[in-house]
Design a protein around this motif. Structure first.
Motif, mmCIF file in Angstrom:
data_model
loop_
_atom_site.group_PDB
_atom_site.id
_atom_site.type_symbol
_atom_site.label_atom_id
_atom_site.label_comp_id
_atom_site.label_asym_id
_atom_site.label_seq_id
_atom_site.Cartn_x
_atom_site.Cartn_y
_atom_site.Cartn_z
ATOM 1 N N ALA A 40 29.639 35.931 16.857
ATOM 2 C CA ALA A 40 28.924 36.471 15.702
ATOM 3 C C ALA A 40 27.592 37.023 16.215
ATOM 4 O O ALA A 40 26.737 36.267 16.681
ATOM 5 N N LEU A 41 27.426 38.340 16.139
ATOM 6 C CA LEU A 41 26.243 38.999 16.666
ATOM 7 C C LEU A 41 25.481 39.700 15.547
ATOM 8 O O LEU A 41 26.068 40.163 14.576
ATOM 9 N N ARG A 42 24.177 39.775 15.703
ATOM 10 C CA ARG A 42 23.317 40.480 14.746
ATOM 11 C C ARG A 42 22.807 41.766 15.377
ATOM 12 O O ARG A 42 22.660 41.867 16.584
ATOM 13 N N CYS A 43 22.512 42.737 14.541
ATOM 14 C CA CYS A 43 22.089 44.057 15.001
ATOM 15 C C CYS A 43 20.665 44.366 14.537
ATOM 16 O O CYS A 43 20.302 44.079 13.391
ATOM 17 N N THR A 44 19.875 44.925 15.433
ATOM 18 C CA THR A 44 18.549 45.433 15.068
ATOM 19 C C THR A 44 18.480 46.907 15.439
ATOM 20 O O THR A 44 19.105 47.344 16.407
ATOM 21 N N LEU A 45 17.699 47.660 14.686
ATOM 22 C CA LEU A 45 17.536 49.088 14.934
ATOM 23 C C LEU A 45 16.261 49.333 15.728
ATOM 24 O O LEU A 45 15.270 48.615 15.574
ATOM 25 N N HIS A 46 16.287 50.338 16.569
ATOM 26 C CA HIS A 46 15.081 50.716 17.305
ATOM 27 C C HIS A 46 13.984 51.088 16.307
ATOM 28 O O HIS A 46 14.246 51.767 15.307
ATOM 29 N N PRO A 47 12.738 50.663 16.549
ATOM 30 C CA PRO A 47 11.651 50.911 15.570
ATOM 31 C C PRO A 47 11.428 52.386 15.251
ATOM 32 O O PRO A 47 10.923 52.715 14.173
ATOM 33 N N SER A 48 11.801 53.271 16.158
ATOM 34 C CA SER A 48 11.565 54.701 15.912
ATOM 35 C C SER A 48 12.617 55.324 15.000
ATOM 36 O O SER A 48 12.445 56.468 14.557
ATOM 37 N N MET A 49 13.693 54.599 14.708
ATOM 38 C CA MET A 49 14.741 55.164 13.861
ATOM 39 C C MET A 49 14.289 55.234 12.408
ATOM 40 O O MET A 49 13.726 54.285 11.883
ATOM 41 N N LEU A 51 15.899 55.966 8.742
ATOM 42 C CA LEU A 51 17.133 56.142 7.985
ATOM 43 C C LEU A 51 16.828 56.679 6.597
ATOM 44 O O LEU A 51 15.765 56.396 6.026
ATOM 45 N N PRO A 52 17.750 57.459 6.010
ATOM 46 C CA PRO A 52 17.523 58.018 4.676
ATOM 47 C C PRO A 52 17.635 56.997 3.551
ATOM 48 O O PRO A 52 17.374 57.314 2.401
ATOM 49 N N PHE A 53 18.056 55.776 3.859
ATOM 50 C CA PHE A 53 18.108 54.712 2.858
ATOM 51 C C PHE A 53 17.894 53.385 3.569
ATOM 52 O O PHE A 53 18.007 53.285 4.799
ATOM 53 N N ALA A 54 17.552 52.367 2.813
ATOM 54 C CA ALA A 54 17.279 51.051 3.401
ATOM 55 C C ALA A 54 18.594 50.396 3.808
ATOM 56 O O ALA A 54 19.469 50.182 2.978
ATOM 57 N N TRP A 55 18.710 50.100 5.083
ATOM 58 C CA TRP A 55 19.898 49.413 5.607
ATOM 59 C C TRP A 55 19.443 48.287 6.510
ATOM 60 O O TRP A 55 18.928 48.529 7.601
ATOM 61 N N ASP A 56 19.604 47.067 6.028
ATOM 62 C CA ASP A 56 19.195 45.903 6.796
ATOM 63 C C ASP A 56 20.372 45.435 7.625
ATOM 64 O O ASP A 56 21.197 44.632 7.193
ATOM 65 N N ALA A 57 20.457 45.959 8.846
ATOM 66 C CA ALA A 57 21.600 45.651 9.702
ATOM 67 C C ALA A 57 21.626 44.191 10.120
ATOM 68 O O ALA A 57 22.684 43.639 10.438
ATOM 69 N N GLU A 58 20.463 43.524 10.114
ATOM 70 C CA GLU A 58 20.405 42.142 10.574
ATOM 71 C C GLU A 58 21.101 41.182 9.614
ATOM 72 O O GLU A 58 21.472 40.076 10.000
ATOM 73 N N PHE A 81 27.642 51.116 9.025
ATOM 74 C CA PHE A 81 26.609 51.999 8.470
ATOM 75 C C PHE A 81 27.218 53.014 7.506
ATOM 76 O O PHE A 81 26.681 53.267 6.422
ATOM 77 N N GLU A 82 28.344 53.602 7.903
ATOM 78 C CA GLU A 82 28.967 54.603 7.047
ATOM 79 C C GLU A 82 29.456 53.991 5.744
ATOM 80 O O GLU A 82 29.411 54.625 4.688
ATOM 81 N N ALA A 83 29.912 52.747 5.790
ATOM 82 C CA ALA A 83 30.312 52.061 4.563
ATOM 83 C C ALA A 83 29.100 51.841 3.660
ATOM 84 O O ALA A 83 29.175 52.033 2.437
ATOM 85 N N ALA A 84 27.968 51.441 4.256
ATOM 86 C CA ALA A 84 26.748 51.247 3.469
ATOM 87 C C ALA A 84 26.266 52.562 2.877
ATOM 88 O O ALA A 84 25.796 52.611 1.738
ATOM 89 N N ALA A 85 26.399 53.654 3.637
ATOM 90 C CA ALA A 85 26.004 54.967 3.129
ATOM 91 C C ALA A 85 26.889 55.381 1.959
ATOM 92 O O ALA A 85 26.408 55.940 0.967
ATOM 93 N N ASN A 86 28.194 55.098 2.050
ATOM 94 C CA ASN A 86 29.101 55.420 0.951
ATOM 95 C C ASN A 86 28.722 54.673 -0.321
ATOM 96 O O ASN A 86 28.786 55.212 -1.433
ATOM 97 N N GLU A 87 28.308 53.410 -0.171
ATOM 98 C CA GLU A 87 27.888 52.633 -1.341
ATOM 99 C C GLU A 87 26.648 53.225 -1.997
ATOM 100 O O GLU A 87 26.447 53.079 -3.197
ATOM 101 N N LYS A 88 25.826 53.898 -1.187
ATOM 102 C CA LYS A 88 24.618 54.554 -1.714
ATOM 103 C C LYS A 88 24.909 55.968 -2.214
ATOM 104 O O LYS A 88 24.008 56.661 -2.667
ATOM 105 N N GLY A 89 26.185 56.366 -2.136
ATOM 106 C CA GLY A 89 26.551 57.711 -2.580
ATOM 107 C C GLY A 89 26.159 58.794 -1.600
ATOM 108 O O GLY A 89 26.026 59.961 -1.985
#
Length: 206
Positions: A40-49, A51-58, A81-89
């Protein structure tokens, strides 16, 4: 049974179209390995990224076999990510460029390595990725004449790097040459040698 699990996996990820077949194929490859205990692994995004919507990958735990490949983990992140984007329309796709273990953020991982080579259960990985609208074509490749050639000059101490570079700077008159010097050590050697009689040749010194 394997096909059923795989279809459910793609469906939950919200992936549709040609990408679903690619993800399904890789998933089936990984299904043969799922008898082993999963990490079970957690994901963090590079600080410079940005995104067009809030996505808490952690928040999401990515469960994957230690014998799966790093590219399988990348596929899961992109699909999540693409699934989360679909949920945001929003029809967006992510392309992960590099992935690393957060314990050693300076070392990017080879996509063909096994996940278990670099991770233990509960650890966190970081990613840097590009995000663009689904179906948007990538930028067209540059023509050969539009590219700027780059030469990396390296070698052991005394191999003749500075001699060759000085020769190129003195004798090459047809092209403009930019030099980026990256020298390690307490005492700078090439810095002094390169400045000798080069100030008059330089158009700009940064």
């Amino acid at each position: 049974q394997a096909a059923h699990v795989c279809i459910g996996w793609v469906f939950r990820a919200g992936v549709v179209g040609p990408r679903a077949r690619l993800f399904c194929t890789r998933s089936l490859c990984g299904l043969r390995l799922q008898m082993a205990p999963q990490l079970a692994l957690r994901c963090t995004l590079h600080p410079s990224m940005r995104l067009p919507f809030a996505w808490d990958a952690e928040v999401q735990a990515f469960r994957i076999s230690p014998t799966a490949r790093i590219y399988n983990l990348i596929d899961e992140v992109e699909a999540a990510f693409e699934a989360a984007a679909n949920e945001k329309g929003q029809r967006l796709m992510m392309q992960v460029n590099v992935l690393w273990n957060s314990k050693d953020a300076e070392k990017t991982l080879n996509p063909n390595d096994k996940v278990g080579q670099h991770f233990s259960d509960g650890e966190t990985f970081g990613i840097y990725a590009d995000v663009r609208p689904m179906g948007q074509a990538a930028a067209p490749p540059l023509l050969e004449e539009e590219k700027i050639p780059v030469t990396i000059l390296t070698g052991f101490l005394g191999a003749g790097k500075t001699t060759l570079l000085n020769y190129v700077l003195q004798e090459q008159q047809d092209k403009k040459i930019a030099v980026i010097e990256n020298e390690f050590g307490e005492v700078s050697i090439d810095d002094t040698l390169l400045k000798e009689k080069k100030m008059a040749l330089a158009e700009q010194i940064i």
